[in-house]
Design an enzyme around this catalytic site. Structure first.
Site, PDB file in Angstrom:
ATOM      1  N   ASP A 155      34.613  29.476  35.514  1.00 10.01           N
ATOM      2  CA  ASP A 155      36.058  29.426  35.741  1.00 10.01           C
ATOM      3  C   ASP A 155      36.388  28.435  36.864  1.00 10.01           C
ATOM      4  OD1 ASP A 155      38.678  30.254  35.332  1.00 10.01           O
ATOM      5  OD2 ASP A 155      38.168  32.381  35.337  1.00 10.01           O
ATOM      6  N   ASP A 211      45.486  30.751  30.071  1.00  7.34           N
ATOM      7  CA  ASP A 211      45.108  31.986  29.374  1.00  7.34           C
ATOM      8  C   ASP A 211      46.119  32.222  28.250  1.00  7.34           C
ATOM      9  OD1 ASP A 211      43.621  31.937  31.681  1.00  7.34           O
ATOM     10  OD2 ASP A 211      43.843  34.070  32.079  1.00  7.34           O
TER      11      ASP A 211
HETATM   12  C1  GAL Z   1      40.991  33.208  34.218  1.00  6.37           C
HETATM   13  C2  GAL Z   1      40.396  32.789  32.883  1.00  6.37           C
HETATM   14  C3  GAL Z   1      40.326  34.008  31.988  1.00  6.37           C
HETATM   15  C4  GAL Z   1      39.495  35.077  32.657  1.00  6.37           C
HETATM   16  C5  GAL Z   1      40.029  35.386  34.038  1.00  6.37           C
HETATM   17  C6  GAL Z   1      39.117  36.326  34.802  1.00  6.37           C
HETATM   18  O1  GAL Z   1      41.023  32.127  35.073  1.00  6.37           O
HETATM   19  O2  GAL Z   1      41.192  31.797  32.330  1.00  6.37           O
HETATM   20  O3  GAL Z   1      39.808  33.655  30.729  1.00  6.37           O
HETATM   21  O4  GAL Z   1      38.168  34.635  32.729  1.00  6.37           O
HETATM   22  O5  GAL Z   1      40.182  34.214  34.804  1.00  6.37           O
HETATM   23  O6  GAL Z   1      39.535  36.539  36.111  1.00  6.37           O
END
Ligand code: GAL
Length: 410
Positions: A155, A211
């Site tokens: 991430d 997301d």
């Molecule tokens: C976001 C990511 C998600 C998930 C989330 C977890 O940045 O896009 O898919 O992994 O963090 O905290």
């Protein structure tokens, strides 16, 4: 004289040099888009995100038939890691993973014929405030390899938004994974389309948007995907985020129709198929959606071309669209989609079919009805689609000769 003409090519050149693989991303993985489960929307950071739930999910992936359909990765998302030992080694949250490592879970998942994925972040901390990989790439990659990890999502929370820095940081983890000698599918999660041109030098997939979260988010990411098709291919895929369906708690994020529409679109867009809804408590209809072999076949087509829009406009604005993907056998996958609020007739006519180089008559099959349709004698097909996710999924093939080859370009 330093004109714009002499300066312009420097930035991409520099970028390319920085991200040049030290060992090359040559793990031989993701020749077709990866398939599996991801815990994020299902379990998030709840107490249920623990080893015993994940073992039951592994069991269920096998019993439900999903594993045999190709869903081979069981991927943990955020909230598994807790801290680092004095020597820097990662420690899994012992309240969730009693051993303090992911090794027992990896062994169990492997005994089921599945593969285990995990999650990190290129910053000091993940989005949920757990330890990130910054300055620990080599040690973490070795730890993952020792535990038997097969897939890593990285991430971008708490990290620089500068493109070059991002490429360098992802390059560090890529090289660290390569150096372990263990093939680990590397999935970048930087939420931006500017990763796409560099994506395949860094990882096996790269998130191109935010997301997805809900139906509107799904539509936004479809719009971002369109136009990025030249960057996708065997070994590296544009990633429009996770597949959404009901969570283990029973909470429904989208309608069953929208879950099926998203699945159809992800197949035509050659996107990773990662189920991020309940596997333990999946509805019969969602299971039927994710189990459609003919749609999966489109997703996993060996030609590895991402489809694109051939009719319509931004889906996030609520319109009728047709997306098409060329397939290895010379046929095309076509998804007709209504993202508007009213029932709609969507017609792919001469121009729409013409851009695919197809000539009449066309043999056609409906992949959700799972039946052959009467031949399309002239180049026209109209789908009457319900609002908010109504769709048809056709596979068509010219009965005559191809006029313009298989190219979707132009
Ligand atoms: C976001 C990511 C998600 C998930 C989330 C977890 O940045 O896009 O898919 O992994 O963090 O905290």
């Amino acid at each position: 004289m330093a004109t714009a003409r002499t300066r312009a090519p420097l930035a991409p050149l520099l970028t390319a040099l920085v991200a040049l693989p030290a060992f090359g991303l040559d793990n031989g993985l993701a020749r077709v888009p990866q398939m599996g489960y991801n815990s994020w929307y299902d379990l998030e950071c709840s107490d249920a995100m623990n080893e015993s739930t994940l073992r039951r999910i592994a069991d269920r992936l096998v019993e439900s038939g999903l594993k045999d359909l190709g869903y081979q990765y069981l991927n943990l998302d955020d909230c598994w890691a807790k801290s680092r030992r004095g020597d820097g080694t990662l420690v899994a949250d012992e309240a969730k993973f009693p051993d303090g490592t992911l090794k027992p879970l990896a062994d169990y998942v492997h005994s089921k014929g599945l593969l285990l994925g995990t999650y990190t972040d290129r910053g000091e901390q993940t989005c949920a405030g757990r330890p990130g990989a910054a300055r620990h790439e080599e040690l973490d990659a070795k730890t993952y390899a020792a535990w038997g990890i097969d897939y890593l999502k990285e991430d971008s929370c708490n990290a620089s938004g500068d493109h070059l820095t991002a490429f360098m940081e992802y390059g560090k983890m890529r090289d660290a994974l390569n150096a372990t000698g263990r093939p680990v599918l590397f999935s970048l999660c930087g939420w931006k389309s500017w990763y796409a041109p560099m994506g395949s030098t860094l990882g096996n997939s790269w998130r191109i948007g935010p997301d997805d979260n809900n139906w509107q988010g799904v539509l936004q990411n479809i719009d971002i995907m369109n136009g990025l098709e030249t960057y996708a291919g065997p070994g590296g895929w544009n990633d429009p985020c996770l597949l959404l369906s009901k969570k283990t708690t029973g909470e429904a994020i989208m309608t069953e129709l929208q879950t099926r529409a998203q699945f159809s679109m992800w197949a035509v867009l050659a996107a990773p198929l990662l189920i991020s809804g309940s596997v333990l408590n999946m509805s019969a209809e969602t299971l039927a959606t994710y189990s459609n072999k003919e749609v999966i076949q489109v997703s996993q087509d060996p030609l590895g071309r991402q489809g694109r829009r051939v009719l319509g406009g931004p889906v996030a604005e609520g319109t009728g669209n047709v997306f098409a993907r060329p397939l290895a056998d010379g046929s095309f996958a076509l998804v007709f989609l209504n993202s508007g609020k009213e029932e709609l007739n969507v017609t792919c006519g001469k121009e729409c079919f013409g851009t695919l180089g197809l000539s009449a008559p066309l043999a056609a099959r409906d992949l959700w009805a799972q039946q052959r349709l009467p031949d399309l004698q002239d180049l026209s097909f109209t789908a009457l689609l319900p609002p908010a996710g109504g769709h048809r999924f056709l596979r068509v093939r010219s009965r005559g000769r191809f006029r313009g080859g298989l190219s979707l370009a132009g």
